[in-house]
Design a protein around this motif. Structure first.
Motif, PDB file in Angstrom:
ATOM      1  N   ASP A 148       0.834  -1.210   0.000  1.00  0.00           N
ATOM      2  CA  ASP A 148       0.000   0.000   0.000  1.00  0.00           C
ATOM      3  C   ASP A 148       0.867   1.258   0.000  1.00  0.00           C
ATOM      4  N   LYS A 149       1.904   1.258   0.835  1.00  0.00           N
ATOM      5  CA  LYS A 149       2.785   2.421   0.950  1.00  0.00           C
ATOM      6  C   LYS A 149       3.497   2.706  -0.370  1.00  0.00           C
ATOM      7  N   GLN A 150       4.062   1.681  -0.983  1.00  0.00           N
ATOM      8  CA  GLN A 150       4.790   1.885  -2.241  1.00  0.00           C
ATOM      9  C   GLN A 150       3.841   2.211  -3.390  1.00  0.00           C
ATOM     10  N   SER A 151       2.674   1.609  -3.399  1.00  0.00           N
ATOM     11  CA  SER A 151       1.706   1.870  -4.473  1.00  0.00           C
ATOM     12  C   SER A 151       1.262   3.327  -4.483  1.00  0.00           C
ATOM     13  N   ALA A 152       1.283   3.956  -3.307  1.00  0.00           N
ATOM     14  CA  ALA A 152       0.856   5.352  -3.198  1.00  0.00           C
ATOM     15  C   ALA A 152       1.867   6.324  -3.791  1.00  0.00           C
ATOM     16  N   VAL A 153       3.127   5.895  -3.930  1.00  0.00           N
ATOM     17  CA  VAL A 153       4.172   6.815  -4.418  1.00  0.00           C
ATOM     18  C   VAL A 153       4.742   6.424  -5.779  1.00  0.00           C
ATOM     19  N   LEU A 154       4.531   5.206  -6.213  1.00  0.00           N
ATOM     20  CA  LEU A 154       5.053   4.789  -7.515  1.00  0.00           C
ATOM     21  C   LEU A 154       4.096   5.265  -8.608  1.00  0.00           C
ATOM     22  N   PRO A 155       4.567   6.094  -9.550  1.00  0.00           N
ATOM     23  CA  PRO A 155       3.667   6.794 -10.483  1.00  0.00           C
ATOM     24  C   PRO A 155       2.909   5.900 -11.463  1.00  0.00           C
ATOM     25  N   ILE A 157       1.399   3.097 -10.749  1.00  0.00           N
ATOM     26  CA  ILE A 157       0.405   2.274 -10.063  1.00  0.00           C
ATOM     27  C   ILE A 157      -0.776   3.135  -9.645  1.00  0.00           C
ATOM     28  N   ALA A 158      -1.955   2.797 -10.127  1.00  0.00           N
ATOM     29  CA  ALA A 158      -3.160   3.562  -9.791  1.00  0.00           C
ATOM     30  C   ALA A 158      -3.740   3.136  -8.445  1.00  0.00           C
ATOM     31  N   LYS A 159      -3.655   1.842  -8.146  1.00  0.00           N
ATOM     32  CA  LYS A 159      -4.142   1.342  -6.863  1.00  0.00           C
ATOM     33  C   LYS A 159      -3.338   0.093  -6.504  1.00  0.00           C
ATOM     34  N   PRO A 160      -3.271  -0.232  -5.219  1.00  0.00           N
ATOM     35  CA  PRO A 160      -2.486  -1.402  -4.807  1.00  0.00           C
ATOM     36  C   PRO A 160      -2.957  -2.667  -5.514  1.00  0.00           C
ATOM     37  N   PRO A 161      -2.025  -3.449  -6.037  1.00  0.00           N
ATOM     38  CA  PRO A 161      -2.424  -4.691  -6.716  1.00  0.00           C
ATOM     39  C   PRO A 161      -2.792  -5.765  -5.699  1.00  0.00           C
ATOM     40  N   PRO A 162      -3.537  -6.761  -6.116  1.00  0.00           N
ATOM     41  CA  PRO A 162      -3.813  -7.885  -5.207  1.00  0.00           C
ATOM     42  C   PRO A 162      -2.517  -8.651  -4.958  1.00  0.00           C
ATOM     43  N   PHE A 163      -2.424  -9.261  -3.792  1.00  0.00           N
ATOM     44  CA  PHE A 163      -1.247 -10.080  -3.539  1.00  0.00           C
ATOM     45  C   PHE A 163      -1.628 -11.306  -2.717  1.00  0.00           C
ATOM     46  N   ARG A 164      -0.804 -12.326  -2.830  1.00  0.00           N
ATOM     47  CA  ARG A 164      -0.979 -13.524  -2.015  1.00  0.00           C
ATOM     48  C   ARG A 164       0.397 -14.055  -1.644  1.00  0.00           C
ATOM     49  N   CYS A 175       5.443 -11.779 -10.041  1.00  0.00           N
ATOM     50  CA  CYS A 175       4.275 -10.986 -10.436  1.00  0.00           C
ATOM     51  C   CYS A 175       3.637 -11.682 -11.632  1.00  0.00           C
ATOM     52  N   SER A 176       2.374 -12.032 -11.498  1.00  0.00           N
ATOM     53  CA  SER A 176       1.697 -12.771 -12.560  1.00  0.00           C
ATOM     54  C   SER A 176       1.381 -11.847 -13.734  1.00  0.00           C
ATOM     55  N   PRO A 177       1.147 -12.409 -14.923  1.00  0.00           N
ATOM     56  CA  PRO A 177       0.753 -11.583 -16.069  1.00  0.00           C
ATOM     57  C   PRO A 177      -0.535 -10.795 -15.812  1.00  0.00           C
ATOM     58  N   GLN A 178      -1.352 -11.268 -14.874  1.00  0.00           N
ATOM     59  CA  GLN A 178      -2.610 -10.579 -14.534  1.00  0.00           C
ATOM     60  C   GLN A 178      -2.397  -9.456 -13.516  1.00  0.00           C
ATOM     61  N   GLY A 179      -1.145  -9.298 -13.037  1.00  0.00           N
ATOM     62  CA  GLY A 179      -0.855  -8.198 -12.131  1.00  0.00           C
ATOM     63  C   GLY A 179      -0.970  -8.530 -10.656  1.00  0.00           C
ATOM     64  N   GLN A 180      -0.987  -9.804 -10.329  1.00  0.00           N
ATOM     65  CA  GLN A 180      -1.027 -10.199  -8.917  1.00  0.00           C
ATOM     66  C   GLN A 180       0.392 -10.392  -8.402  1.00  0.00           C
ATOM     67  N   LEU A 203       6.656  -4.818  -7.873  1.00  0.00           N
ATOM     68  CA  LEU A 203       5.763  -3.749  -8.336  1.00  0.00           C
ATOM     69  C   LEU A 203       6.260  -3.150  -9.655  1.00  0.00           C
ATOM     70  N   ALA A 204       7.574  -3.163  -9.857  1.00  0.00           N
ATOM     71  CA  ALA A 204       8.130  -2.675 -11.130  1.00  0.00           C
ATOM     72  C   ALA A 204       7.701  -3.560 -12.292  1.00  0.00           C
ATOM     73  N   HIS A 205       7.392  -4.824 -11.992  1.00  0.00           N
ATOM     74  CA  HIS A 205       6.922  -5.727 -13.052  1.00  0.00           C
ATOM     75  C   HIS A 205       5.525  -5.348 -13.552  1.00  0.00           C
ATOM     76  N   LEU A 206       4.817  -4.519 -12.811  1.00  0.00           N
ATOM     77  CA  LEU A 206       3.519  -4.054 -13.299  1.00  0.00           C
ATOM     78  C   LEU A 206       3.691  -3.100 -14.480  1.00  0.00           C
ATOM     79  N   LYS A 207       4.895  -2.538 -14.614  1.00  0.00           N
ATOM     80  CA  LYS A 207       5.186  -1.662 -15.754  1.00  0.00           C
ATOM     81  C   LYS A 207       6.009  -2.389 -16.816  1.00  0.00           C
ATOM     82  N   HIS A 208       6.985  -3.156 -16.385  1.00  0.00           N
ATOM     83  CA  HIS A 208       7.839  -3.930 -17.308  1.00  0.00           C
ATOM     84  C   HIS A 208       7.818  -5.385 -16.846  1.00  0.00           C
TER      85      HIS A 208
END
Length: 243
Positions: A148-155, A157-164, A175-180, A203-208
């Motif tokens: 949550d903390k990193q998602s708020a500052v990384l440009p 990311i619009a909202k925190p991704p799901p995680f397990r 990081c899955s192809p679906q963004g988890q 979280l960087a994998h959500l962009k690359h």
């Protein structure tokens, strides 16, 4: 990822896996993971014979690093889950204290420099289960807060991704192809800087969604000096995964 191949080196037979990476053009990269497993990253159209040639060319280097990993693991004793044993949490060392209590429901809590377990049975398997459940609960809460903390500052990311959480033999996260985002619960034993690095990496994998130069540039901008916590984490893998 392809089925395992075998590198023959003297009397040794070293299995390795080939991972075909669409972002690669010509270069083949060989990695020996901290647990001694061997991964080969190759372009999608690379012929098997070229991959085998590259692996055989570096066979001595591979064997040396595999032997080093085996040596590290050989010095790690399985945990007995008895009072006086050392446990790790967020990079700090605590002493395990097992308290037998017929009225206990099986609880764990930190008290000063101790992780105190209250349990009806002091059987190692029972104590192990309580400790593992405590780790998972702490890991879930800590990882969620950091994401949550990193998602708020990384440009990007619009909202925190799901995680397990998932115990993995040679990965701290993915990081899955679906963004988890998937995180290894054993990571909660590592220092905070190591956990922060792994989360920013995923979280960087959500962009690359690759390990391209652009990906590592992004990680470097948001986790300066990430090589140091990665090296520390790699050097602790046999201790952190020992349960």
């Amino acid at each position: 990822m392809s089925p395992k191949h075998i590198l023959a080196y003297g009397d040794e037979r070293i299995p390795y896996e080939v991972k075909f990476d669409p972002s690669r053009k010509t270069r083949i990269a060989i990695h020996v993971e901290p647990d001694g497993s061997v991964i080969v990253d190759a372009p999608c159209d690379q012929p098997d014979e070229m991959i085998q040639k590259a692996v055989h060319k570096r066979s001595r280097w591979i064997m040396d690093h595999v032997a080093e990993a085996r040596d590290r693991f050989s010095h790690v004793r399985p945990k007995a889950y008895v009072s006086g044993e050392e446990v790790l949490y967020l990079g700090r060392r605590y002493m395990l204290k097992v308290v037998q209590d017929d009225a206990a429901t099986g609880t764990a809590r930190l008290r000063g420099n101790r992780l105190e377990i209250s349990t009806k049975s002091t059987d190692a398997g029972k104590v192990r289960g309580i400790v593992r459940a405590w780790y998972r609960l702490r890991a879930r809460d800590y990882f969620a807060k950091l994401i949550d903390k990193q998602s708020a500052v990384l440009p990007w990311i619009a909202k925190p991704p799901p995680f397990r959480m998932l115990e993995m033999t040679r990965q701290w996260g993915s990081c899955s192809p679906q963004g988890q985002v998937i995180l290894n619960p054993h990571l909660i034993k590592a220092p905070r800087t190591c956990i922060e690095y792994v989360i920013i990496h995923e979280l960087a994998h959500l962009k690359h969604h690759d390990h391209s130069p652009e990906f590592f540039d992004l990680v470097g901008r948001h986790a300066p000096g990430w090589e140091k916590p990665k090296k520390l984490l790699d050097g602790m893998v046999e201790v952190l995964a020992n349960d």
